[in-house]
Design a protein around this motif. Sequence first.
Motif, PDB file in Angstrom:
ATOM      1  N   ARG A  66       0.791  -1.152  -0.068  1.00 50.16           N
ATOM      2  CA  ARG A  66       0.003  -0.026  -0.003  1.00 50.16           C
ATOM      3  C   ARG A  66       0.890   1.242   0.000  1.00 50.16           C
ATOM      4  O   ARG A  66       0.581   2.307  -0.693  1.00 50.16           O
ATOM      5  N   THR A  67       2.205   1.176   0.587  1.00 55.64           N
ATOM      6  CA  THR A  67       2.776   2.596   0.760  1.00 55.64           C
ATOM      7  C   THR A  67       4.078   2.129   0.217  1.00 55.64           C
ATOM      8  O   THR A  67       4.536   0.856  -0.018  1.00 55.64           O
ATOM      9  N   LEU A  68       4.928   3.313  -0.096  1.00 59.20           N
ATOM     10  CA  LEU A  68       6.193   3.368  -0.475  1.00 59.20           C
ATOM     11  C   LEU A  68       6.535   2.384  -1.673  1.00 59.20           C
ATOM     12  O   LEU A  68       7.900   2.185  -1.999  1.00 59.20           O
ATOM     13  N   GLY A  69       5.525   2.112  -2.501  1.00 63.82           N
ATOM     14  CA  GLY A  69       6.050   1.409  -3.826  1.00 63.82           C
ATOM     15  C   GLY A  69       6.027   2.522  -4.880  1.00 63.82           C
ATOM     16  O   GLY A  69       5.526   3.395  -4.692  1.00 63.82           O
ATOM     17  N   TYR A  70       6.982   2.167  -5.760  1.00 64.56           N
ATOM     18  CA  TYR A  70       7.278   2.912  -6.971  1.00 64.56           C
ATOM     19  C   TYR A  70       7.989   2.213  -8.143  1.00 64.56           C
ATOM     20  O   TYR A  70       8.618   1.486  -7.653  1.00 64.56           O
ATOM     21  N   ASP A  71       7.841   2.701  -9.318  1.00 59.86           N
ATOM     22  CA  ASP A  71       8.406   2.357 -10.411  1.00 59.86           C
ATOM     23  C   ASP A  71       8.517   0.905 -10.434  1.00 59.86           C
ATOM     24  O   ASP A  71       9.458   0.099 -10.732  1.00 59.86           O
ATOM     25  N   GLY A  72       7.364  -0.013 -10.233  1.00 54.94           N
ATOM     26  CA  GLY A  72       7.357  -1.466 -10.173  1.00 54.94           C
ATOM     27  C   GLY A  72       7.785  -2.200  -8.940  1.00 54.94           C
ATOM     28  O   GLY A  72       7.586  -3.446  -8.782  1.00 54.94           O
ATOM     29  N   HIS A  73       8.411  -1.296  -7.844  1.00 55.49           N
ATOM     30  CA  HIS A  73       8.887  -1.959  -6.738  1.00 55.49           C
ATOM     31  C   HIS A  73       7.897  -2.291  -5.705  1.00 55.49           C
ATOM     32  O   HIS A  73       6.808  -1.517  -5.904  1.00 55.49           O
ATOM     33  N   GLN A 129       3.652  -7.556  -7.486  1.00 52.23           N
ATOM     34  CA  GLN A 129       3.954  -8.810  -8.242  1.00 52.23           C
ATOM     35  C   GLN A 129       2.655  -9.061  -8.740  1.00 52.23           C
ATOM     36  O   GLN A 129       1.262  -8.823  -8.414  1.00 52.23           O
ATOM     37  N   VAL A 130       2.749  -9.650 -10.167  1.00 50.93           N
ATOM     38  CA  VAL A 130       1.549 -10.182 -10.772  1.00 50.93           C
ATOM     39  C   VAL A 130       1.187 -11.549 -10.540  1.00 50.93           C
ATOM     40  O   VAL A 130       2.119 -12.341 -10.257  1.00 50.93           O
ATOM     41  N   LEU A 131       0.017 -11.893 -10.008  1.00 52.07           N
ATOM     42  CA  LEU A 131      -0.301 -13.174  -9.613  1.00 52.07           C
ATOM     43  C   LEU A 131      -1.330 -13.848 -10.760  1.00 52.07           C
ATOM     44  O   LEU A 131      -2.250 -13.366 -11.108  1.00 52.07           O
ATOM     45  N   ARG A 132      -0.736 -14.889 -11.393  1.00 53.95           N
ATOM     46  CA  ARG A 132      -1.441 -15.487 -12.533  1.00 53.95           C
ATOM     47  C   ARG A 132      -1.964 -16.905 -11.812  1.00 53.95           C
ATOM     48  O   ARG A 132      -3.000 -17.495 -12.168  1.00 53.95           O
ATOM     49  N   THR A 133      -1.348 -17.602 -10.915  1.00 53.85           N
ATOM     50  CA  THR A 133      -1.434 -19.090 -10.552  1.00 53.85           C
ATOM     51  C   THR A 133      -1.554 -19.136  -9.151  1.00 53.85           C
ATOM     52  O   THR A 133      -1.167 -18.169  -8.240  1.00 53.85           O
ATOM     53  N   GLU A 134      -2.068 -20.148  -8.685  1.00 57.28           N
ATOM     54  CA  GLU A 134      -2.270 -20.628  -7.104  1.00 57.28           C
ATOM     55  C   GLU A 134      -0.741 -20.661  -6.588  1.00 57.28           C
ATOM     56  O   GLU A 134      -0.300 -19.973  -5.514  1.00 57.28           O
ATOM     57  N   GLU A 135      -0.025 -21.063  -7.337  1.00 57.27           N
ATOM     58  CA  GLU A 135       1.694 -21.225  -7.066  1.00 57.27           C
ATOM     59  C   GLU A 135       2.304 -19.702  -6.774  1.00 57.27           C
ATOM     60  O   GLU A 135       2.837 -19.677  -5.760  1.00 57.27           O
ATOM     61  N   ASP A 136       1.530 -18.540  -7.725  1.00 60.17           N
ATOM     62  CA  ASP A 136       2.090 -17.306  -7.263  1.00 60.17           C
ATOM     63  C   ASP A 136       1.634 -16.870  -6.065  1.00 60.17           C
ATOM     64  O   ASP A 136       2.176 -15.875  -5.504  1.00 60.17           O
ATOM     65  N   LEU A 137       0.544 -17.154  -5.440  1.00 52.99           N
ATOM     66  CA  LEU A 137      -0.068 -16.510  -4.410  1.00 52.99           C
ATOM     67  C   LEU A 137       1.041 -17.203  -3.348  1.00 52.99           C
ATOM     68  O   LEU A 137       1.177 -16.382  -2.357  1.00 52.99           O
ATOM     69  N   ARG A 138       1.493 -18.196  -3.393  1.00 55.74           N
ATOM     70  CA  ARG A 138       2.402 -18.580  -2.157  1.00 55.74           C
ATOM     71  C   ARG A 138       3.598 -17.859  -2.422  1.00 55.74           C
ATOM     72  O   ARG A 138       4.031 -17.396  -1.302  1.00 55.74           O
ATOM     73  N   LYS A 139       4.046 -17.495  -3.667  1.00 53.53           N
ATOM     74  CA  LYS A 139       5.220 -16.960  -3.661  1.00 53.53           C
ATOM     75  C   LYS A 139       5.250 -15.316  -3.231  1.00 53.53           C
ATOM     76  O   LYS A 139       6.222 -14.866  -2.942  1.00 53.53           O
ATOM     77  N   ALA A 140       3.829 -14.871  -3.425  1.00 54.70           N
ATOM     78  CA  ALA A 140       3.940 -13.538  -2.915  1.00 54.70           C
ATOM     79  C   ALA A 140       3.703 -13.207  -1.301  1.00 54.70           C
ATOM     80  O   ALA A 140       3.770 -12.402  -1.153  1.00 54.70           O
ATOM     81  N   GLU A 141       3.825 -14.539  -0.693  1.00 53.78           N
ATOM     82  CA  GLU A 141       3.486 -14.441   0.860  1.00 53.78           C
ATOM     83  C   GLU A 141       4.465 -13.184   1.387  1.00 53.78           C
ATOM     84  O   GLU A 141       4.179 -12.589   2.319  1.00 53.78           O
ATOM     85  N   PRO A 142       5.768 -13.209   1.013  1.00 52.53           N
ATOM     86  CA  PRO A 142       6.932 -12.299   1.754  1.00 52.53           C
ATOM     87  C   PRO A 142       6.254 -10.436   1.554  1.00 52.53           C
ATOM     88  O   PRO A 142       6.597  -9.788   2.518  1.00 52.53           O
ATOM     89  N   LEU A 143       5.637 -10.391   0.323  1.00 48.65           N
ATOM     90  CA  LEU A 143       4.764  -9.075   0.069  1.00 48.65           C
ATOM     91  C   LEU A 143       3.915  -8.781   1.281  1.00 48.65           C
ATOM     92  O   LEU A 143       3.706  -7.460   1.676  1.00 48.65           O
TER      93      LEU A 143
END
Length: 362
Positions: free
Chosen positions: A142-149, A152-166
């Motif tokens: 929600r905050t401090l993101g810029y220029d794509g930092h 993450q684009v989520l396309r699959t169930e696997e991506d959801l797990r990978k997104a956990e650190p965010l």
Amino acid sequence: MKTIGIIGGGQLGLMIAEQARLLGVRTVCLDPATDAPAGAVCDDHIVGRFDDPEAVEELCRRSDVVTYEFENVPGEILIPLCGKYNIPQGYRPLYDSQDRLREKSNARDHGLRTPRFAAVDDMASLRAAVAEIGLPAVLKTRTLGYDGHGQQVLRTEEDLRKAEPLLAVPCILEEFVPFDFEASIVMVSDGERVVSFPIGRNVHRDGILDLCFVPAEVDGAVLARMKSESERFMRDCGYRGILAIEYFVRQGEIYFNEMAPRPHNSGHYTIEGATTNQFRELVRYLVGMPLEEPRLVAPTVMKNILGQDLEEARKVAAEHRPGVYVHLYGKSESRPKRKMGHITFVGMQAGEYERDWAARFV
Ligand code: AMP
């Protein structure tokens, strides 16, 4: 002679200071780096942190009017100073843009269409948001993101797990918009009039603006709607000073992506490509000069110079071609993906750029 104080001393501060000087206005910037780009052009440079209340107040004391060149100025610092000093843009537009959830809610509440979105705080709320919005979707801090930092684009169930650190920080999930193109508008308002710069088509690479083609070669009715809706939004929100809005355009529909109450990278072309530029109009607003309605001089292309493009940009500068303007920001350290400068090609269209220039920057 009036003095503008600029919170921040990056390339935007540098270009504000350059235009201020041309209008006979002094500038002082506040930046923690002794070699900040704007420091080389401003009349004065306070070396200090943006979250140091003493340093920000010192900037205010030394200025007739104060502006900012980046979004993340802390409210605890700026709000008390707004009552004491002349900071005409105020804290509101910063507050409204510092958090992507608040930013999109504010845009929607003021009548702009946004991609569908939902607040996400943990895996359970992420799953609930995906069930509502569907995949693909984009997860962003929600905050401090810029220029794509911080996204993450989520396309699959696997991506959801990978997104956990965010999810260590509060996030927002957005509908993925398979846009036809991206576009942005820069506006300056004195509280009564709003002037806006010709709209360009933006091309991003790795989440960072790469190219801007002006005018955007698209349906004039779409551009007219983007202009009128943006100007109405700026008026309705009561924002003064400068505001940039980025949109996605898909099948004639426009979707608000984000806004910034400061000069915008997609508006750099205006320095040579328009009859007046975004930095100059901001300065004119700040010192109480009447705003000028900008006009495009000729079709213009703006190419951002990142660290990896710097060597080639120096070669282009040495060629001294007519209509080709190379701006280097004088940053001491060059890194891949760091914005080091930009080149403006006046009198050029996308086809010519792609044919004659694109291959020089890889
Ligand atoms: P942002 O930092 O939000 O401007 O995102 C950086 C870039 O990522 C944008 O300029 C788009 O190219 C892409 N992007 C961000 N959000 C979305 C979305 N909801 N749908 C499609 N692309 C997106």
